[in-house]
Structure formats: C-alpha cells, structure tokens
Design a protein around this motif. Structure first.
Motif, PDB file in Angstrom:
ATOM      1  N   ALA A   1      91.762  -5.106  -7.542  1.00  0.00           N
ATOM      2  CA  ALA A   1      90.161  -4.867  -8.093  1.00  0.00           C
ATOM      3  C   ALA A   1      90.502  -4.023  -9.292  1.00  0.00           C
ATOM      4  CB  ALA A   1      89.523  -3.989  -6.932  1.00  0.00           C
TER       5      ALA A   1
ATOM      6  N   HIS B   1      88.977   6.896  -8.970  1.00  0.00           N
ATOM      7  CA  HIS B   1      89.079   5.826  -8.230  1.00  0.00           C
ATOM      8  C   HIS B   1      90.580   5.356  -8.187  1.00  0.00           C
ATOM      9  CE1 HIS B   1      84.801   5.263  -7.356  1.00  0.00           C
ATOM     10  NE2 HIS B   1      84.633   5.311  -8.650  1.00  0.00           N
TER      11      HIS B   1
ATOM     12  N   GLU C   1      90.611  -6.388 -12.228  1.00  0.00           N
ATOM     13  CA  GLU C   1      89.718  -7.043 -12.396  1.00  0.00           C
ATOM     14  C   GLU C   1      88.883  -6.019 -13.198  1.00  0.00           C
ATOM     15  OE1 GLU C   1      88.285  -8.151  -8.337  1.00  0.00           O
ATOM     16  OE2 GLU C   1      89.406  -9.970  -8.405  1.00  0.00           O
ATOM     17  N   TYR C   2      88.398  -4.990 -13.046  1.00  0.00           N
ATOM     18  CA  TYR C   2      87.701  -4.069 -13.586  1.00  0.00           C
ATOM     19  C   TYR C   2      88.204  -3.750 -15.114  1.00  0.00           C
ATOM     20  CZ  TYR C   2      86.199   0.340 -15.408  1.00  0.00           C
ATOM     21  OH  TYR C   2      85.655   1.511 -16.012  1.00  0.00           O
TER      22      TYR C   2
END
Length: 239
Positions: A3, A77, A6-7
């Motif tokens: 993830a 995050h 991808e970000y």
C-alpha cells in the motif's frame, strides 16, 4: 508495504518529477540507436552507466518527493521515517529498473545491433542495468534535505560523487603508491564498464564479480543510510 509503494507511485507520477530523467534517458537511447551496427555489450556498457546517473537523479527526486507536512502525515502511517525512506528507495529502484529493461530490449526490437544478442547476454545486460540503477539510487538517498541544509548542497554533493565514481580509475592512477585503496570507497562503476567492454574476453566469474561488488556497495550504502536516519532520531516519535 504494498500500500505504501502504491501511494508513493501516485505521488511520484502526479509530481511529474520522473519526467526529466526519464525523457533524457529515453532521448539518449533514441540517439545512440538511431543508426544500425552498434556492438552489443559496448552499447550496454554505455546505457548502463547512463542509467547509474539516471537512477541517482530518480532517487534524489524520489527521496524528497513529498512536502514536509505531507511527509509527516505519511510517516505517521508508515510508523517511521526509516520505513518510509526504505519504501522510497525500493520504489525508485523499481522505476529505474524498468528503464534498464527498456535499454536492453529496445535496440533488439529495432534491430540496431550488429548481431542478435545471445540469451545470456540479454540476461547479463538486464542484471548490469538493474544493479547500476540500484547503485545510483542508494547513493542519491544520502543527498536528501534531511541530511543537508539546502537542496543546492545536496545536489552539488551528489553530482560530485557521481563524477568521482566515473573518474575512479584515473584518480587511482594519480594517487601515490600505496594510496590507490582509497578508490574503493567510490562506487564501483568502473568495474562494470570494464566487464561489459571486455565481456567476450572475461571468464564467467569475472563477469559476475562486478555485479556482486555493486550489490554489496549498494546494500551497504542503503543500510548505512537507514541506520543514520534512525540514529539521528528523525523517526516518528511514537516508535
């Protein structure tokens, strides 16, 4: 991690930072393969060395792709700056490696070589391009504004280190006897250039040695960078 990658991909593509190094590298490929009869491994020696430079540019642009406030949110995050930086280096390597695959197969598809490369040559061509892309990126990670007080000094240091890497052999010859070992701290670009230029005259071990040297140097460089970031307490405070 997927993830996060991808970000970072979305951030990098939307920033258009990839444009300059990608277009310039593609233009170099188009220029050198605009004529037929190019020698296979000598051409790969040139395009892989140029990918080292392009990889360094991509790594430099990627490591500081986010604005400070945006990076702080991403770091929360990711749970640490170390993890975030590692993901940026990994993404930059994947991006630059795609350019390396293009450099290997583009002249084959166009038929601009003086002969059809053998499968082993194509495989080694991909390996050399890939590891040199990683080498450039692992070096570029050091020249971030997190470790330098200004973008100018960071870019100047990166350009200087790249120039020293290409001039390592001449520097070694110019040093007094017994001091040529100092060139071992420089990126082993000259080893790869020599191996690809004299590819047909080398043994299998001599062809793999530069790949191993580059992987070792890049791994140590990237690992040391992440360690420095951790020890400088740049991590997310809650870790």
């Amino acid at each position: 991690m997927i993830a996060l990658l991808e970000y970072l991909h979305r951030c990098f593509i939307r920033s258009y930072r990839y444009g300059a190094p990608t277009v310039i590298y593609a233009a170099i490929l188009a220029l050198i393969y605009s004529t037929n009869g190019n020698p296979v491994m000598d051409s790969y020696a040139f395009t892989s060395s140029m990918l080292f430079v392009a990889g360094a540019a991509i790594g430099s642009l990627m490591i500081d792709v986010e604005a400070a406030n945006q990076e702080m949110a991403t770091m929360l995050h990711a749970r640490s700056l170390v993890r975030l930086s590692a993901a940026k280096l990994l993404y930059a390597w994947a991006f630059a490696s795609a350019l390396g695959v293009l450099a290997v197969f583009y002249p084959v598809l166009l038929g601009t070589f003086d002969r059809m490369p053998m499968p082993g040559e194509l495989g080694m061509g991909v390996l050399y391009h890939t590891v040199l892309a990683g080498l450039g990126i692992s070096i570029a990670g050091w020249f971030t504004v997190k470790l330098f007080e200004s973008r100018f000094y960071a870019m100047f240091g990166l350009v200087l280190w790249i120039a020293l890497a290409f001039g390592a052999r001449g520097i070694g010859n110019a040093l007094p006897a017994g001091w040529d070992w100092l060139t071992y701290i420089l990126p082993p670009v000259q080893l790869t250039l020599h191996a690809l230029t004299y590819y047909g005259d080398l043994s299998l071990g001599e062809k793999w040695l530069p790949i191993g040297a580059v992987l070792l140097y890049a791994g140590l460089s990237a690992g040391a960078l992440l360690l420095v970031l951790r020890r400088r307490r740049l991590d997310y405070p809650g870790e």
